[in-house]
Structure formats: structure tokens, C-alpha cells
Write a protein that holds these residues in place. Structure first.
Motif, PDB file in Angstrom:
ATOM      1  N   MET A   1     -15.726  13.795  14.557  1.00  0.00           N
ATOM      2  CA  MET A   1     -14.280  13.577  14.545  1.00  0.00           C
ATOM      3  C   MET A   1     -13.775  13.266  15.956  1.00  0.00           C
ATOM      4  O   MET A   1     -12.942  12.366  16.155  1.00  0.00           O
ATOM      5  CB  MET A   1     -13.583  14.821  13.993  1.00  0.00           C
ATOM      6  N   LEU A   2     -14.270  14.012  16.956  1.00  0.00           N
ATOM      7  CA  LEU A   2     -13.842  13.790  18.332  1.00  0.00           C
ATOM      8  C   LEU A   2     -14.319  12.434  18.843  1.00  0.00           C
ATOM      9  O   LEU A   2     -13.604  11.759  19.591  1.00  0.00           O
ATOM     10  CB  LEU A   2     -14.363  14.911  19.232  1.00  0.00           C
ATOM     11  N   LEU A   3     -15.520  12.024  18.443  1.00  0.00           N
ATOM     12  CA  LEU A   3     -16.038  10.720  18.852  1.00  0.00           C
ATOM     13  C   LEU A   3     -15.207   9.600  18.228  1.00  0.00           C
ATOM     14  O   LEU A   3     -14.828   8.635  18.909  1.00  0.00           O
ATOM     15  CB  LEU A   3     -17.503  10.581  18.446  1.00  0.00           C
ATOM     16  N   ASP A   4     -14.911   9.726  16.930  1.00  0.00           N
ATOM     17  CA  ASP A   4     -14.116   8.705  16.252  1.00  0.00           C
ATOM     18  C   ASP A   4     -12.690   8.669  16.783  1.00  0.00           C
ATOM     19  O   ASP A   4     -12.070   7.595  16.874  1.00  0.00           O
ATOM     20  CB  ASP A   4     -14.101   8.964  14.744  1.00  0.00           C
ATOM     21  N   ALA A   5     -12.144   9.833  17.134  1.00  0.00           N
ATOM     22  CA  ALA A   5     -10.784   9.880  17.666  1.00  0.00           C
ATOM     23  C   ALA A   5     -10.684   9.066  18.954  1.00  0.00           C
ATOM     24  O   ALA A   5      -9.710   8.334  19.163  1.00  0.00           O
ATOM     25  CB  ALA A   5     -10.361  11.327  17.921  1.00  0.00           C
ATOM     26  N   ALA A   6     -11.686   9.181  19.808  1.00  0.00           N
ATOM     27  CA  ALA A   6     -11.670   8.423  21.061  1.00  0.00           C
ATOM     28  C   ALA A   6     -11.748   6.932  20.793  1.00  0.00           C
ATOM     29  O   ALA A   6     -11.043   6.133  21.407  1.00  0.00           O
ATOM     30  CB  ALA A   6     -12.823   8.876  21.954  1.00  0.00           C
ATOM     31  N   ARG A   7     -12.614   6.530  19.838  1.00  0.00           N
ATOM     32  CA  ARG A   7     -12.785   5.105  19.561  1.00  0.00           C
ATOM     33  C   ARG A   7     -11.544   4.501  18.923  1.00  0.00           C
ATOM     34  O   ARG A   7     -11.263   3.314  19.097  1.00  0.00           O
ATOM     35  CB  ARG A   7     -14.005   4.902  18.655  1.00  0.00           C
ATOM     36  N   GLN A   8     -10.789   5.302  18.172  1.00  0.00           N
ATOM     37  CA  GLN A   8      -9.631   4.772  17.467  1.00  0.00           C
ATOM     38  C   GLN A   8      -8.309   5.112  18.156  1.00  0.00           C
ATOM     39  O   GLN A   8      -7.235   4.885  17.607  1.00  0.00           O
ATOM     40  CB  GLN A   8      -9.630   5.276  16.021  1.00  0.00           C
ATOM     41  N   GLY A   9      -8.402   5.664  19.363  1.00  0.00           N
ATOM     42  CA  GLY A   9      -7.194   5.917  20.134  1.00  0.00           C
ATOM     43  C   GLY A   9      -6.367   7.094  19.667  1.00  0.00           C
ATOM     44  O   GLY A   9      -5.172   7.171  19.970  1.00  0.00           O
ATOM     45  N   VAL A  10      -6.977   8.027  18.946  1.00  0.00           N
ATOM     46  CA  VAL A  10      -6.258   9.228  18.497  1.00  0.00           C
ATOM     47  C   VAL A  10      -6.245  10.234  19.651  1.00  0.00           C
ATOM     48  O   VAL A  10      -7.308  10.636  20.132  1.00  0.00           O
ATOM     49  CB  VAL A  10      -6.930   9.857  17.264  1.00  0.00           C
TER      50      VAL A  10
ATOM     51  N   GLY B   1     -24.721  25.383  23.320  1.00  0.00           N
ATOM     52  CA  GLY B   1     -24.255  24.409  22.340  1.00  0.00           C
ATOM     53  C   GLY B   1     -23.017  23.679  22.813  1.00  0.00           C
ATOM     54  O   GLY B   1     -22.904  22.461  22.657  1.00  0.00           O
ATOM     55  N   ASN B   2     -22.078  24.418  23.407  1.00  0.00           N
ATOM     56  CA  ASN B   2     -20.862  23.765  23.876  1.00  0.00           C
ATOM     57  C   ASN B   2     -21.139  22.835  25.049  1.00  0.00           C
ATOM     58  O   ASN B   2     -20.537  21.766  25.179  1.00  0.00           O
ATOM     59  CB  ASN B   2     -19.819  24.809  24.276  1.00  0.00           C
ATOM     60  N   SER B   3     -22.088  23.220  25.921  1.00  0.00           N
ATOM     61  CA  SER B   3     -22.439  22.359  27.049  1.00  0.00           C
ATOM     62  C   SER B   3     -23.043  21.051  26.563  1.00  0.00           C
ATOM     63  O   SER B   3     -22.713  19.968  27.071  1.00  0.00           O
ATOM     64  CB  SER B   3     -23.433  23.082  27.975  1.00  0.00           C
ATOM     65  N   VAL B   4     -23.924  21.141  25.552  1.00  0.00           N
ATOM     66  CA  VAL B   4     -24.563  19.939  25.020  1.00  0.00           C
ATOM     67  C   VAL B   4     -23.538  19.007  24.394  1.00  0.00           C
ATOM     68  O   VAL B   4     -23.501  17.804  24.675  1.00  0.00           O
ATOM     69  CB  VAL B   4     -25.647  20.317  23.986  1.00  0.00           C
ATOM     70  N   THR B   5     -22.682  19.562  23.542  1.00  0.00           N
ATOM     71  CA  THR B   5     -21.728  18.711  22.836  1.00  0.00           C
ATOM     72  C   THR B   5     -20.634  18.190  23.767  1.00  0.00           C
ATOM     73  O   THR B   5     -20.149  17.068  23.592  1.00  0.00           O
ATOM     74  CB  THR B   5     -21.099  19.462  21.646  1.00  0.00           C
TER      75      THR B   5
ATOM     76  N   ALA C   1     -18.305  13.492  26.423  1.00  0.00           N
ATOM     77  CA  ALA C   1     -17.895  12.869  27.688  1.00  0.00           C
ATOM     78  C   ALA C   1     -18.685  11.604  27.967  1.00  0.00           C
ATOM     79  O   ALA C   1     -18.123  10.595  28.414  1.00  0.00           O
ATOM     80  CB  ALA C   1     -18.067  13.861  28.839  1.00  0.00           C
ATOM     81  N   SER C   2     -19.992  11.622  27.680  1.00  0.00           N
ATOM     82  CA  SER C   2     -20.826  10.460  27.996  1.00  0.00           C
ATOM     83  C   SER C   2     -20.530   9.286  27.075  1.00  0.00           C
ATOM     84  O   SER C   2     -20.634   8.131  27.487  1.00  0.00           O
ATOM     85  CB  SER C   2     -22.312  10.835  27.894  1.00  0.00           C
ATOM     86  N   VAL C   3     -20.147   9.565  25.837  1.00  0.00           N
ATOM     87  CA  VAL C   3     -19.897   8.492  24.881  1.00  0.00           C
ATOM     88  C   VAL C   3     -18.459   7.998  24.946  1.00  0.00           C
ATOM     89  O   VAL C   3     -18.204   6.794  24.821  1.00  0.00           O
ATOM     90  CB  VAL C   3     -20.230   8.961  23.446  1.00  0.00           C
ATOM     91  N   THR C   4     -17.502   8.907  25.158  1.00  0.00           N
ATOM     92  CA  THR C   4     -16.092   8.533  25.067  1.00  0.00           C
ATOM     93  C   THR C   4     -15.367   8.496  26.407  1.00  0.00           C
ATOM     94  O   THR C   4     -14.293   7.907  26.506  1.00  0.00           O
ATOM     95  CB  THR C   4     -15.337   9.517  24.158  1.00  0.00           C
ATOM     96  N   GLY C   5     -15.928   9.157  27.416  1.00  0.00           N
ATOM     97  CA  GLY C   5     -15.229   9.261  28.687  1.00  0.00           C
ATOM     98  C   GLY C   5     -14.198  10.369  28.706  1.00  0.00           C
ATOM     99  O   GLY C   5     -13.549  10.616  29.719  1.00  0.00           O
TER     100      GLY C   5
END
Length: 362
Positions: free
Chosen positions: A180-189, A132-136, A141-145
């Protein structure tokens, strides 16, 4: 500092954790509809000094966290909040270390950020947890870098300035923490990690996390968006090549192809990807503004790449791949999402935080 513990059908490790946290932290526990069979465990936590909030029915971890955030915003404003699980897999010293870093960052005047308690996976780990951790981790990483060691950790610290924003993050159950982690990357958190002990009790049997199902909840919209973008890309590319051969004008070809492919893309994204029910007119206007910006960026990218000798098709692929992530983020948050939600959250409680507070006991 406050420690927020969402809990569903706990065992004796919950009051034990509360007792070990109580000497140096205040604690709020959310009973997520565990039922009468578990009432004594929550009552024991209350007698040890915890504030206990109760859901009458099980609503999932996301709802439990939001309930805790709302209560803390109203009753403990300005406090750093550490979220921990109730199954004994977060050691009190690790809870304290994560909270301490969040407080240190705040005292140093650093930007509000999320602090993750990151487990080390160089020890024996249950297969479903490792998978599960490997998938997420790959997904983030692939979406946010951003490459994070532990995207599934429930041990997280938040400065008070982030709590209103956390109430606007979408997602239910365990998918909420990943989104939350995906949104944090997009909003610069910012997101920082603190190494913690890796503790799995009874092969992690107490965990309610479903690696495939809960990761799929977050991955599906991205896959649908990718499919929609691929259809639009194919149509746009065919029209670009055809119009370029007919007219000989790069500008005319790009504009004509984008008008057709953009209409198809807007329809698919509105109905299938984001399932938006907002007003059509404003969404068309916002999408058109985005499309215009992407059109300019696409033209400049194609012009720059073809000017240095790259074939048109190769330049098209390279340019569109670069613009993909930006397009997804803007469409989700500004075209089909709640425009200005993050800006509003910074100055007042979201509407969901004004609902009636669950039953509270001490």
C-alpha cells in the motif's frame, strides 16, 4: 469515525479495546477465522457495540482489512476509517489522535492521504520488530524516495475517498500494508505520520507478522524486475557500444540496441516478474508505447550528458538508473496490471466489493 480491527485468535485485550473505543467511535471487528475457541471474545465485543464480521477460515490480514473496507463502503459511506490491531499495542488515545488528524486534513480540503501512527524506536524494542521495520523502511525509501519512521504500523487512518482504491491494492497478509505504501508513492497519495506510544507486550509474542517472509513477498517482484532490467541493460549496453563503433550514429545505435534488449525485457517481465495472463497484443502495444517514451528520454539524457563531456558508458549508466523506477511503476500498473483500476475505483466499487458479505452480528 469508524475503527476497523482485524483480529485472529485474540485474547481478552480485544473486548477491552472495544470498550475503551466505544464511547467516542463506532467499531467493526473482523474475525479472521479464529474458530470456536475464540467465539466468546468476539461475542463479548459485539455486546459492547462492535459490528463483528466473520471469516469461516483464516485468510490473512489483507483479506480481513478488505472485508472491513467493503462493509464500511456499503454501510458507512463517507466516514473516516482508522485501522488498529487487536493485541493491545495501540492505545485508544493514539487511535483517536490518528483519526483526528485524518479528519482535520479532510476538513481543511487537503488531498486524501494515509495517516500512520508512527512508533518511536528510541526505547527497548524486540529484535525481530526492530529488524523488520528497518528492512521495510529501507525498502520503501529505496523504491519510493519516501523516508518513513514506521512502515509496519497497523495503526492507520484513511479518509473515505481512499477506501475504493484500497480494495485495488494487491498483496496478501501483512505484505498488503507494505505494498500500500509503495503504491501510494507511485500514485501520488500523501502519507503523513503521527507519533504514538511504543507498546510491546510480552516481547510482541502476539504478533503474526513475519519480518523476513512478509517483507520478501513484496521485495521479490522488485528484485526480479531489477534482475530483468540488469540483463536488458547489459545487452543494451553491449549492443549500443558495438553499433556505435560500427555506424558512428548515436540515434541508430540507441534504436537498434533498444529493439533487441526491449524484446528480451518484455518477455522476462511478462513471464517471470509480473506473471501476467492478460492479452498479449494490448500488452505489446502498451509496452511499445512505454519503450518509445523511455527511448526518447534515454536519447535526450545521453545527448545532454555526452554533450557536457561525460563518457558514453557513464552517461548510459546514469540515464538508465534514473529511468528504472519509472519503468517499474508503469509496467506494473499499466503494461501488465489492470489498466484503469485506480480510475474505476474512484467511481464505483471494485468487483471484489460486490461479493457476498460475511456473517454479521451485533
Amino acid at each position: 469515525m469508524w475503527v476497523l480491527i482485524p483480529s485472529y485468535e485474540p485474547d481478552a485485550r480485544l473486548p477491552e479495546l472495544v470498550s475503551r473505543l466505544a464511547p467516542w467511535s463506532r467499531v467493526v471487528v473482523v474475525d479472521d477465522g479464529s474458530g470456536e475457541a475464540y467465539a466468546e471474545l468476539f461475542a463479548a465485543s459485539g455486546r459492547l457495540g462492535a459490528v463483528v464480521l466473520t471469516h469461516l477460515e483464516n485468510e490473512g490480514k489483507a483479506a480481513a482489512l478488505r472485508t472491513g473496507f467493503r462493509w464500511l463502503l456499503e454501510n458507512a459511506p463517507g466516514e473516516t476509517v482508522v485501522c488498529a490491531d487487536s493485541d493491545g499495542q495501540h492505545l485508544p488515545e493514539d487511535v483517536r489522535a490518528v483519526g483526528a488528524l485524518a479528519s482535520e486534513r479532510r476538513a481543511a480540503g487537503e488531498a486524501d492521504g494515509i495517516v500512520l501512527g508512527a512508533r518511536r524506536f528510541d526505547v527497548p524494542v524486540p529484535l525481530r520488530s526492530r529488524f523488520g521495520n528497518s528492512v521495510t523502511s529501507w525498502l520503501v525509501a529505496s523504491v519510493t524516495g519516501r523516508r518513513l519512521t514506521d512502515t509496519q504500523t497497523g495503526l492507520r487512518a484513511y479518509p473515505p475517498g481512499l477506501l475504493p482504491w484500497l480494495l485495488t491494492v494487491r498483496g496478501e497478509r501483512f505484505a498488503y500494508e507494505l505494498r500500500m505504501l509503495l503504491d501510494a508513492a507511485r500514485q501520488g497519495v500523501p502519507v503523513v505520520e503521527v507519533p504514538i506510544e511504543t507498546v510491546y507486550l510480552d516481547h510482541n509474542a502476539s504478533s503474526h507478522f513475519r519480518p523476513i517472509a512478509d517483507s520478501w513477498r513484496v521485495l521479490l517482484p522488485i528484485l526480479l524486475f531489477a534482475g530483468s532490467s540488469l540483463i536488458a541493460f547489459g545487452l543494451d549496453t553491449l549492443l549500443l557500444l558495438a553499433l556505435s563503433a560500427l555506424t558512428g550514429s548515436l540515434a541508430v545505435s540507441i534504436v537498434g540496441a533498444r529493439l533487441v534488449s526491449g524484446t528480451v525485457n518484455f518477455t522476462l517481465n511478462r513471464r517471470t516478474v509480473f506473471r501476467s495472463t492478460g492479452r498479449l497484443g494490448p500488452q505489446i502495444a502498451r509496452y511499445a508505447a512505454l519503450a518509445a517514451a523511455l527511448l526518447v528520454a534515454s536519447y535526450l539524457g545521453l545527448w545532454a550528458l555526452t554533450s557536457v563531456g561525460l563518457p558514453l558508458l557513464a552517461a548510459k549508466v546514469a540515464t538508465d538508473l534514473t529511468l528504472f523506477a519509472a519503468s517499474y511503476a508503469v509496467q506494473r500498473t499499466h503494461v501488465f496490471g489492470r489498466v484503469g483500476a485506480h480510475r474505476q475505483a474512484s467511481v464505483e466499487l471494485p468487483e471484489c466489493a460486490k461479493e457476498s458479505t460475511p456473517t454479521t452480528s451485533r
